[in-house]
Design a protein around this motif. Structure first.
Motif, PDB file in Angstrom:
ATOM      1  N   LEU A  24      57.344 -45.244  16.396  1.00  0.00           N
ATOM      2  CA  LEU A  24      58.474 -45.680  17.233  1.00  0.00           C
ATOM      3  C   LEU A  24      59.498 -46.424  16.371  1.00  0.00           C
ATOM      4  O   LEU A  24      60.711 -46.241  16.511  1.00  0.00           O
ATOM      5  N   PHE A  25      58.976 -47.253  15.478  1.00  0.00           N
ATOM      6  CA  PHE A  25      59.854 -47.976  14.544  1.00  0.00           C
ATOM      7  C   PHE A  25      60.603 -46.996  13.646  1.00  0.00           C
ATOM      8  O   PHE A  25      61.807 -47.117  13.433  1.00  0.00           O
ATOM      9  N   ARG A  26      59.877 -45.980  13.119  1.00  0.00           N
ATOM     10  CA  ARG A  26      60.502 -45.038  12.190  1.00  0.00           C
ATOM     11  C   ARG A  26      61.536 -44.146  12.868  1.00  0.00           C
ATOM     12  O   ARG A  26      62.587 -43.862  12.309  1.00  0.00           O
ATOM     13  N   LEU A  27      61.220 -43.704  14.092  1.00  0.00           N
ATOM     14  CA  LEU A  27      62.068 -42.688  14.722  1.00  0.00           C
ATOM     15  C   LEU A  27      62.993 -43.263  15.795  1.00  0.00           C
ATOM     16  O   LEU A  27      64.017 -42.658  16.126  1.00  0.00           O
ATOM     17  N   GLY A  28      62.595 -44.382  16.368  1.00  0.00           N
ATOM     18  CA  GLY A  28      63.452 -45.041  17.361  1.00  0.00           C
ATOM     19  C   GLY A  28      63.425 -44.400  18.734  1.00  0.00           C
ATOM     20  O   GLY A  28      64.135 -44.849  19.623  1.00  0.00           O
ATOM     21  N   GLN A  81      56.657 -68.487   5.488  1.00  0.00           N
ATOM     22  CA  GLN A  81      55.483 -68.436   6.385  1.00  0.00           C
ATOM     23  C   GLN A  81      55.920 -68.522   7.843  1.00  0.00           C
ATOM     24  O   GLN A  81      55.401 -67.803   8.705  1.00  0.00           O
ATOM     25  N   ASP A  82      56.913 -69.388   8.095  1.00  0.00           N
ATOM     26  CA  ASP A  82      57.421 -69.517   9.473  1.00  0.00           C
ATOM     27  C   ASP A  82      58.103 -68.235   9.923  1.00  0.00           C
ATOM     28  O   ASP A  82      57.962 -67.826  11.076  1.00  0.00           O
ATOM     29  N   ILE A  83      58.837 -67.640   8.994  1.00  0.00           N
ATOM     30  CA  ILE A  83      59.515 -66.383   9.359  1.00  0.00           C
ATOM     31  C   ILE A  83      58.481 -65.317   9.707  1.00  0.00           C
ATOM     32  O   ILE A  83      58.614 -64.606  10.707  1.00  0.00           O
ATOM     33  N   GLU A  84      57.427 -65.259   8.913  1.00  0.00           N
ATOM     34  CA  GLU A  84      56.343 -64.302   9.224  1.00  0.00           C
ATOM     35  C   GLU A  84      55.761 -64.567  10.605  1.00  0.00           C
ATOM     36  O   GLU A  84      55.575 -63.645  11.400  1.00  0.00           O
ATOM     37  N   ASN A  85      55.486 -65.854  10.861  1.00  0.00           N
ATOM     38  CA  ASN A  85      54.888 -66.200  12.160  1.00  0.00           C
ATOM     39  C   ASN A  85      55.828 -65.853  13.309  1.00  0.00           C
ATOM     40  O   ASN A  85      55.395 -65.376  14.353  1.00  0.00           O
ATOM     41  N   ASN A  86      57.124 -66.115  13.080  1.00  0.00           N
ATOM     42  CA  ASN A  86      58.088 -65.808  14.141  1.00  0.00           C
ATOM     43  C   ASN A  86      58.190 -64.302  14.389  1.00  0.00           C
ATOM     44  O   ASN A  86      58.308 -63.867  15.526  1.00  0.00           O
ATOM     45  N   LEU A  87      58.119 -63.546  13.303  1.00  0.00           N
ATOM     46  CA  LEU A  87      58.135 -62.089  13.480  1.00  0.00           C
ATOM     47  C   LEU A  87      56.875 -61.639  14.237  1.00  0.00           C
ATOM     48  O   LEU A  87      56.939 -60.796  15.123  1.00  0.00           O
ATOM     49  N   LEU A  88      55.759 -62.245  13.851  1.00  0.00           N
ATOM     50  CA  LEU A  88      54.489 -61.885  14.508  1.00  0.00           C
ATOM     51  C   LEU A  88      54.487 -62.221  15.998  1.00  0.00           C
ATOM     52  O   LEU A  88      53.794 -61.561  16.773  1.00  0.00           O
ATOM     53  N   SER A  89      55.265 -63.232  16.348  1.00  0.00           N
ATOM     54  CA  SER A  89      55.276 -63.629  17.763  1.00  0.00           C
ATOM     55  C   SER A  89      56.065 -62.633  18.631  1.00  0.00           C
ATOM     56  O   SER A  89      55.974 -62.678  19.856  1.00  0.00           O
ATOM     57  N   LEU A  90      56.812 -61.761  17.978  1.00  0.00           N
ATOM     58  CA  LEU A  90      57.539 -60.743  18.757  1.00  0.00           C
ATOM     59  C   LEU A  90      56.531 -59.713  19.254  1.00  0.00           C
ATOM     60  O   LEU A  90      55.685 -59.241  18.491  1.00  0.00           O
ATOM     61  N   SER A  91      56.621 -59.408  20.518  1.00  0.00           N
ATOM     62  CA  SER A  91      55.598 -58.486  21.052  1.00  0.00           C
ATOM     63  C   SER A  91      56.055 -57.028  20.948  1.00  0.00           C
ATOM     64  O   SER A  91      57.223 -56.719  21.197  1.00  0.00           O
ATOM     65  N   PRO A  92      55.121 -56.164  20.582  1.00  0.00           N
ATOM     66  CA  PRO A  92      55.487 -54.744  20.440  1.00  0.00           C
ATOM     67  C   PRO A  92      55.706 -54.067  21.789  1.00  0.00           C
ATOM     68  O   PRO A  92      55.236 -54.559  22.809  1.00  0.00           O
ATOM     69  N   GLN A  93      56.419 -52.974  21.742  1.00  0.00           N
ATOM     70  CA  GLN A  93      56.629 -52.185  22.969  1.00  0.00           C
ATOM     71  C   GLN A  93      55.281 -51.661  23.449  1.00  0.00           C
ATOM     72  O   GLN A  93      54.430 -51.300  22.631  1.00  0.00           O
ATOM     73  N   PRO A  94      55.093 -51.613  24.765  1.00  0.00           N
ATOM     74  CA  PRO A  94      53.808 -51.095  25.246  1.00  0.00           C
ATOM     75  C   PRO A  94      53.658 -49.598  24.973  1.00  0.00           C
ATOM     76  O   PRO A  94      54.658 -48.868  24.924  1.00  0.00           O
ATOM     77  N   ASP A 154      70.210 -43.194  14.998  1.00  0.00           N
ATOM     78  CA  ASP A 154      70.736 -44.556  15.067  1.00  0.00           C
ATOM     79  C   ASP A 154      69.632 -45.601  15.137  1.00  0.00           C
ATOM     80  O   ASP A 154      69.773 -46.699  14.638  1.00  0.00           O
ATOM     81  N   ARG A 155      68.552 -45.220  15.782  1.00  0.00           N
ATOM     82  CA  ARG A 155      67.520 -46.230  15.996  1.00  0.00           C
ATOM     83  C   ARG A 155      66.326 -46.045  15.063  1.00  0.00           C
ATOM     84  O   ARG A 155      65.259 -46.599  15.292  1.00  0.00           O
ATOM     85  N   ALA A 156      66.511 -45.236  14.008  1.00  0.00           N
ATOM     86  CA  ALA A 156      65.427 -45.089  13.036  1.00  0.00           C
ATOM     87  C   ALA A 156      65.283 -46.386  12.254  1.00  0.00           C
ATOM     88  O   ALA A 156      66.266 -47.090  12.021  1.00  0.00           O
ATOM     89  N   PHE A 157      64.070 -46.699  11.862  1.00  0.00           N
ATOM     90  CA  PHE A 157      63.753 -47.949  11.154  1.00  0.00           C
ATOM     91  C   PHE A 157      64.242 -49.164  11.950  1.00  0.00           C
ATOM     92  O   PHE A 157      64.774 -50.104  11.380  1.00  0.00           O
TER      93      PHE A 157
END
Lengths: 161, 151
Positions: free
Chosen positions: A19-23, B7-20, A83-86
């Protein structure tokens, strides 16, 4: 490792990566299916694969490239809209707080190769060695891309303060 | 977000939840992969069998060539370096033609029988050539000793 185990271990991570790669969720589903069909066709002997996680990501990455080539072929050589790739914002849910949104925006401005390393490292938990194997680059290159990306994010955040 | 430490930037990125993941994706993906496997013409076992057969055929062909060459060399050494198959067959042909002109009917029949055995020599069986030659020699000896001989 049968297909169910394989999906249980890597399926969702692969989907998010695609999903990240292709968007696009539809494209990510298609490529995920093709990736698993490839595993089924070749009946991979998993005992002989030294880094299974790196291997599955490499196969998925190759499938993405095949998919994009096919898409380009169908478009008759015209540029394919990617547009939404990567794109982090395609693969991650929009965060509620503004600082999270800012971070996402900054991450989406990084060079593609740095974005890919960041995504694989943080969201898929690959080591630099595995990222190197998956992307066909040395582990040191993966590590330095990661470092540069974090540095750029840090600089961006400082700038916005 | 308190600091801009890596380290904080990593943690903040990790706190973002992925799309289901869309519902039913697992079944769809595994189903199509299993279908692909069922439709395979060459299963892994048949592929391995085909490769093994190909290797066996190649080994037997190469082995046969090597054995034939070794036998040829042996025979050539026995015949003091003369090439084996063709000259022998030619010799035999000439010999048969010459003898049949000056022999009796019984002898002609015997010669014919020997000559019929000759085509086997064309397929490269040196053993047959040598056997035919031996038989011819034996017959010539008998002919020369017999009282019905033309001489």
């Amino acid at each position: 490792m049968n297909l169910e185990d394989l999906y249980g271990r890597y399926g969702e991570n692969l989907y998010r990566y695609l999903l990240f790669r292709l968007g696009s969720p539809e494209d990510a589903e298609d490529v995920l299916q093709e990736t698993f069909c490839r595993f089924a066709r070749y009946a991979v002997r998993w005992r002989l694969v030294r880094k299974p996680q790196a291997f599955v990501f490499r196969v998925a990455r190759n499938e993405v490239n095949r998919f994009l080539r096919r898409k380009l072929g169908r478009s008759g050589g015209d540029p394919v809209p990617l547009d939404r790739a990567f794109s982090f914002s395609a693969a991650l849910a929009a965060p509620p707080e503004p600082s999270g949104l800012l971070l996402l925006e900054l991450a989406d401005r990084l060079p593609e190769e740095q974005r890919e390393v960041i995504f694989m490292k943080i969201f898929d938990g690959l080591t630099f060695k595995e990222i190197g194997s998956a992307c066909g680059i040395p582990a040191n290159t993966a590590a330095s891309r990661y470092r540069y990306a974090l540095e750029k994010l840090r600089a961006g955040l400082e700038e916005r303060r | 977000m308190t600091t801009n430490d890596p380290q904080d930037i990593e943690n903040n990125l990790l706190s973002l939840s992925p799309q289901p993941v869309p519902p039913g994706l697992r079944e769809k993906v595994i189903g199509s992969a299993l279908k692909t496997r069922q439709n395979l013409v060459m299963t892994p076992w048949t592929r391995a069998g085909a490769i093994a057969c190909a290797v066996l055929i190649a080994v037997s062909v190469l082995g046969d060539m090597a054995v034939a060459r070794a036998q040829n060399d042996n025979l050539r050494a026995l015949l003091n370096g003369r090439a084996v198959a063709r000259p022998l067959a030619e010799d035999l042909g000439l010999l048969l033609a010459e003898i049949s002109a000056q022999t009796s009917d019984v002898g002609k029949a015997e010669l014919k029988r020997i000559a019929l055995a000759r085509p086997a020599t064309r397929s490269g069986s040196l053993q047959d050539v040598l056997e035919a030659r031996e038989r011819l020699k034996g017959w010539l000896d008998r002919e020369s000793e017999s009282p019905e001989s033309p001489d």
